[in-house]
Design a protein around this motif. Structure first.
Motif, mmCIF file in Angstrom:
data_model
loop_
_atom_site.group_PDB
_atom_site.id
_atom_site.type_symbol
_atom_site.label_atom_id
_atom_site.label_comp_id
_atom_site.label_asym_id
_atom_site.label_seq_id
_atom_site.Cartn_x
_atom_site.Cartn_y
_atom_site.Cartn_z
ATOM 1 N N TYR A 14 0.914 1.610 -4.104
ATOM 2 C CA TYR A 14 1.762 2.724 -3.663
ATOM 3 C C TYR A 14 2.339 3.422 -4.876
ATOM 4 C CZ TYR A 14 1.674 0.473 0.922
ATOM 5 O OH TYR A 14 1.272 -0.075 2.105
ATOM 6 N N ARG A 19 3.814 7.080 -1.525
ATOM 7 C CA ARG A 19 2.488 7.447 -1.017
ATOM 8 C C ARG A 19 1.492 6.346 -1.337
ATOM 9 N NH1 ARG A 19 2.004 13.340 -1.398
ATOM 10 N NH2 ARG A 19 -0.254 13.097 -1.309
ATOM 11 N N PRO A 20 0.669 5.953 -0.352
ATOM 12 C CA PRO A 20 -0.365 4.971 -0.658
ATOM 13 C C PRO A 20 -1.441 5.590 -1.549
ATOM 14 C CG PRO A 20 -0.512 5.676 1.638
ATOM 15 C CD PRO A 20 0.668 6.372 1.059
ATOM 16 N N LYS A 68 -2.459 3.084 9.510
ATOM 17 C CA LYS A 68 -3.573 2.427 8.838
ATOM 18 C C LYS A 68 -3.538 2.681 7.329
ATOM 19 C CE LYS A 68 -8.503 3.298 8.578
ATOM 20 N NZ LYS A 68 -9.549 4.126 9.190
ATOM 21 N N GLN A 69 -3.374 3.953 6.946
ATOM 22 C CA GLN A 69 -3.500 4.293 5.524
ATOM 23 C C GLN A 69 -2.297 3.862 4.698
ATOM 24 O OE1 GLN A 69 -4.472 8.454 5.759
ATOM 25 N NE2 GLN A 69 -6.641 8.012 5.517
ATOM 26 N N ALA A 70 -1.104 4.018 5.250
ATOM 27 C CA ALA A 70 0.093 3.626 4.488
ATOM 28 C C ALA A 70 0.387 2.146 4.712
ATOM 29 C CB ALA A 70 1.285 4.479 4.894
ATOM 30 N N LYS A 71 -0.393 1.526 5.585
ATOM 31 C CA LYS A 71 -0.250 0.110 5.922
ATOM 32 C C LYS A 71 1.173 -0.211 6.398
ATOM 33 C CE LYS A 71 -2.152 -4.314 4.578
ATOM 34 N NZ LYS A 71 -2.490 -5.200 3.473
ATOM 35 N N ILE A 72 1.540 0.408 7.489
ATOM 36 C CA ILE A 72 2.808 0.060 8.139
ATOM 37 C C ILE A 72 2.578 -1.281 8.824
ATOM 38 C CG2 ILE A 72 4.456 0.722 9.944
ATOM 39 C CD1 ILE A 72 3.823 3.628 9.286
ATOM 40 N N MET A 108 -2.554 -3.620 -1.982
ATOM 41 C CA MET A 108 -2.394 -2.198 -1.677
ATOM 42 C C MET A 108 -1.478 -1.536 -2.716
ATOM 43 S SD MET A 108 -2.860 -0.297 1.374
ATOM 44 C CE MET A 108 -2.227 1.307 1.796
ATOM 45 N N GLU A 120 2.292 -5.578 -0.538
ATOM 46 C CA GLU A 120 1.554 -6.050 0.624
ATOM 47 C C GLU A 120 1.424 -4.936 1.674
ATOM 48 O OE1 GLU A 120 -0.207 -8.598 1.124
ATOM 49 O OE2 GLU A 120 -0.537 -8.092 3.249
ATOM 50 N N ASN A 121 2.519 -4.221 1.915
ATOM 51 C CA ASN A 121 2.491 -3.170 2.936
ATOM 52 C C ASN A 121 3.621 -2.169 2.677
ATOM 53 O OD1 ASN A 121 4.877 -4.374 3.941
ATOM 54 N ND2 ASN A 121 3.657 -5.780 5.194
ATOM 55 N N LEU A 122 3.724 -1.163 3.555
ATOM 56 C CA LEU A 122 4.719 -0.111 3.360
ATOM 57 C C LEU A 122 6.144 -0.667 3.330
ATOM 58 C CD1 LEU A 122 5.239 2.991 3.142
ATOM 59 C CD2 LEU A 122 5.559 2.976 5.606
ATOM 60 N N GLU A 123 6.387 -1.653 4.175
ATOM 61 C CA GLU A 123 7.729 -2.234 4.225
ATOM 62 C C GLU A 123 8.151 -2.763 2.846
ATOM 63 O OE1 GLU A 123 10.062 -1.657 6.613
ATOM 64 O OE2 GLU A 123 8.978 -2.849 8.099
#
Lengths: 113, 408
Positions: free
Chosen positions: A3, A106-107, B165-169, A1, A83-86
Motif C-alpha cells: 500500500y 492506495r493499494p 478485492k483490490q484494496a483487500k478489505i 500486499m 496483510e490487508n487494508l485494515e
C-alpha cells in the motif's frame, strides 16, 4: 500486499514546529521499520519546486508547479507491506500529518503472472 | 435423497434463498472476491436446478451447494493456472468435508457484513451490498428501494466489490477494539436493511427479515447490547405478523388484519427478548421502536390498542431521533386514540415542509379529511399521496382506502 500512503497537507500551514514534526516522523519511521511493514518512504520538497512534464505530439511541454491547484498538496509518501487494508489504515493513522492533513491509502496494483 | 414434486418447489426455492447468503459468505471469505464467489454460487445453483428434480434433494442441500460451488472456484483457478499454496487449503476443505467445518463456515455472514459495511466503502454502496448479498434483492429491486437508477446501482455494486478485492478489505470479524467501535454502525445498517425489506413482497420480505434476525444473533454472540436485542425484538415482532399482512398482491393495514393469523409464540419470544433488553436500563431508539411494535402485536384488536402508551413511546423516540416520521406516527396515534380531527389537522400541517415528499403524510391528511367528510379536499391529498408512492402494493392500498371512503 503493498500500500502506498500519500501524505497530503496544506504546505503553507506552519502551526506545527518543524523540529517537533521531524522528531515525530523519525520515531514513526523507526517503529514501522522495526515492525517490518516499511518498504520505503520520503518527504518531498514543496510544490514551488515542482515541474510538470507532458509529451504532446512528440513535443516536450514543461510547466511550472503541480498540474492541479489543490487545497492540500502531496508532501511525501510511505510504502507499506501489510496483510490487508485494515492493517494499512492502522499504520497510516499514525503518520504525524494525519492529525491535520490527510493520508490517501492506495493499494499497489498487483499483476497476475 | 428426498423425492421432489411440484408442491415441494416452493419450499425448494425458499431453501435456496435462505441458504444462498450463508454459502456466498463462506465462498467469498475463502477467495476474497465477492464477484467470483457469486459466479461460483450461480453455477452451483444452476447445477442444482438440473440435478435435483431428477435425482432428488440431497440430504444436506447447503453442504451440497457449497461443495459444488467450491469445485467451480477451483476450476476457475486451474484454468488460470493459479492453484498454488494459498489455494491448496480451499482444495482440502472442499475434499474432506466434516460437519464441524460446515458449522464453522455458517458464521461467515458476519465477516461478510463487516467487510461490506467497512468505512472505506460509501454508505449507499454498503446498503446496496447488504440488500443484494444478504437480502437476496436484484438490481431493479435495490434501485427502487434506494431511489436510484438500475445502472447506478449496478455501477456502485461492482465498484464496491472491486474495491473490496483490490484494496483487500478484510473479510473478517474485527478484533475487540474495532468490533466495539463498529458494532453500532453494523446494527444501524441491519436496521436499514430491515426497513427497506418491509415494503417488499411477502415471500421476499420473510427471507430478508429472517436473514436480518440471524445476522443480529451472530453479532450478539460477538458483542451484545440492549439496542441489538431491541432491534432483534423489533424485527421478530414485525415478522410474527407476516401471515396477517396479506399476500404478494395486496397489503393489509394493521386495522384490517385478522390477528388470529399472527404467530403468538413468536410475539411472546420477541417480548421476552425486549424485556431482557429494557432491564439493562440503556434505552435507545431500537428498543423504543420494538416496544411500539410489541404493543401493536399484543393488542387483541385495533380498537384495543394501547394508544396512550404508544403516544408516550413516540414522545421518547422523538427526543432521541431528529426525524419527522415518528412525529407523523405519533400524530396519527393521537387521532386513533380519539383526539378531534381539527387538532390533528393542525398538527399535521406543521409537518408539511419536512414531509412534502412523503406519501404517508398525504395519506394521513386524506384520512383526517375523510373523517371530517371533506371529500373534495381528501381527493387532492389522495392524488398527492399516489404521486409520491412508487411501490405497487402501497399504491393499491391507497386506492382501496380511497374507494372505500367514497362508498361510505
Amino acid at each position: 500486499m503493498q500500500y502506498l500512503a500519500l501524505i497530503y497537507s496544506d504546505e503553507t500551514f506552519d502551526d506545527v514546529p518543524m523540529e517537533q514534526l521531524f522528531g515525530e516522523y523519525r520515531a514513526f519511521t523507526e517503529k514501522a521499520m522495526a515492525a517490518g511493514v516499511m518498504l520505503g518512504g520520503n518527504p518531498l520538497e514543496p510544490t514551488n519546486t515542482a515541474t510538470t512534464v507532458r509529451m504532446r505530439e512528440g513535443e516536450l511541454l514543461l510547466s511550472d508547479g503541480p498540474f492541479a491547484e489543490t487545497k492540500e498538496q502531496l508532501g511525501g509518501y510511505y510504502l507499506f507491506e501489510c496483510e490487508n487494508l485494515e492493517e494499512a489504515v492502522s499504520w497510516a493513522k499514525q503518520i504525524p500529518t494525519a492529525r491535520y492533513g490527510s493520508i490517501e491509502v492506495r493499494p499497489i496494483m498487483a499483476f497476475d503472472d | 435423497m428426498t423425492n421432489l414434486d411440484s408442491t415441494a418447489d416452493i419450499q425448494w426455492v425458499t431453501l435456496l434463498k435462505n441458504e444462498s447468503p450463508r454459502i456466498l459468505a463462506a465462498l467469498a471469505r475463502q477467495c476474497g472476491d465477492i464477484e467470483l464467489a457469486e459466479d461460483a454460487l450461480q453455477e452451483a445453483l444452476g447445477q442444482a436446478w438440473q440435478q435435483w428434480p431428477e435425482q432428488g434433494l440431497p440430504d444436506k442441500p447447503g453442504a451440497w451447494l457449497l461443495h459444488v460451488a467450491r469445485c467451480r472456484l477451483l476450476d476457475h483457478w486451474r484454468q488460470q493456472g493459479r492453484i498454488q499454496d494459498g489455494n491448496q487449503s480451499l482444495l482440502e476443505s472442499s475434499e474432506n468435508e466434516s460437519s464441524q467445518a460446515e458449522e464453522a463456515e455458517s458464521d461467515q455472514r458476519l465477516a461478510l457484513i463487516f467487510c461490506c459495511c467497512h468505512p472505506a466503502i460509501d454508505e449507499t454502496s454498503q446498503l446496496a451490498l447488504l440488500l443484494q448479498l444478504l437480502g437476496g434483492l436484484n438490481y431493479r429491486e435495490i434501485a427502487s428501494q434506494l431511489m436510484l437508477s438500475d445502472a447506478v446501482v449496478q455501477r456502485r455494486l461492482s465498484r464496491a466489490k472491486l474495491k473490496i478485492k483490490q484494496a483487500k478489505i478484510p473479510m473478517e470479524v474485527p478484533g475487540r477494539d474495532l468490533l466495539f467501535s463498529r458494532q453500532g454502525h453494523i446494527r444501524s445498517m441491519i436496521y436499514l436493511m430491515f426497513n427497506h425489506g418491509i415494503e417488499l413482497q411477502a415471500s421476499q420480505r420473510e427471507s430478508l427479515l429472517q436473514q436480518a434476525i440471524e445476522l443480529l444473533m451472530l453479532l450478539r454472540k460477538e458483542v451484545d447490547s440492549p439496542e441489538a436485542m431491541g432491534l432483534q425484538a423489533l424485527i421478530m415482532a414485525v415478522l410474527a405478523r407476516r401471515i396477517g399482512e396479506g399476500d404478494d398482491q395486496d397489503i393489509k393495514r394493521l386495522s384490517e388484519q385478522n390477528r388470529r393469523l399472527w404467530d403468538k409464540k413468536a410475539i411472546r419470544q420477541a417480548d421476552i427478548l425486549l424485556q431482557k433488553a429494557l432491564a439493562l436500563k440503556e434505552l435507545g431508539p431500537m428498543q423504543i421502536q420494538a416496544a411500539i411494535q410489541m404493543l401493536h402485536s399484543q393488542a387483541e384488536s385495533w380498537e384495543e390498542t394501547d394508544w396512550p402508551q404508544i403516544i408516550y413511546l413516540y414522545e421518547l423516540l422523538i427526543r432521541q431521533q431528529a426525524s419527522p416520521v415518528p412525529k407523523l406516527n405519533q400524530t396519527m396515534a393521537r387521532f386513533y386514540s380519539g383526539e378531534p380531527a381539527e387538532k390533528i389537522w393542525e398538527a399535521l400541517c406543521d409537518l408539511e415542509v419536512a414531509l412534502e415528499q412523503h406519501s404517508g403524510f398525504y395519506a394521513a391528511r386524506m384520512q383526517i379529511l375523510i373523517a371530517q367528510n371533506k371529500m373534495a379536499d381528501a381527493e387532492q391529498e389522495f392524488q398527492r399521496a399516489l404521486s409520491c408512492e412508487s411501490a405497487p402494493r402501497q399504491r393499491r392500498l391507497l386506492e382501496r382506502q380511497w374507494a372505500r371512503a367514497q362508498i361510505k
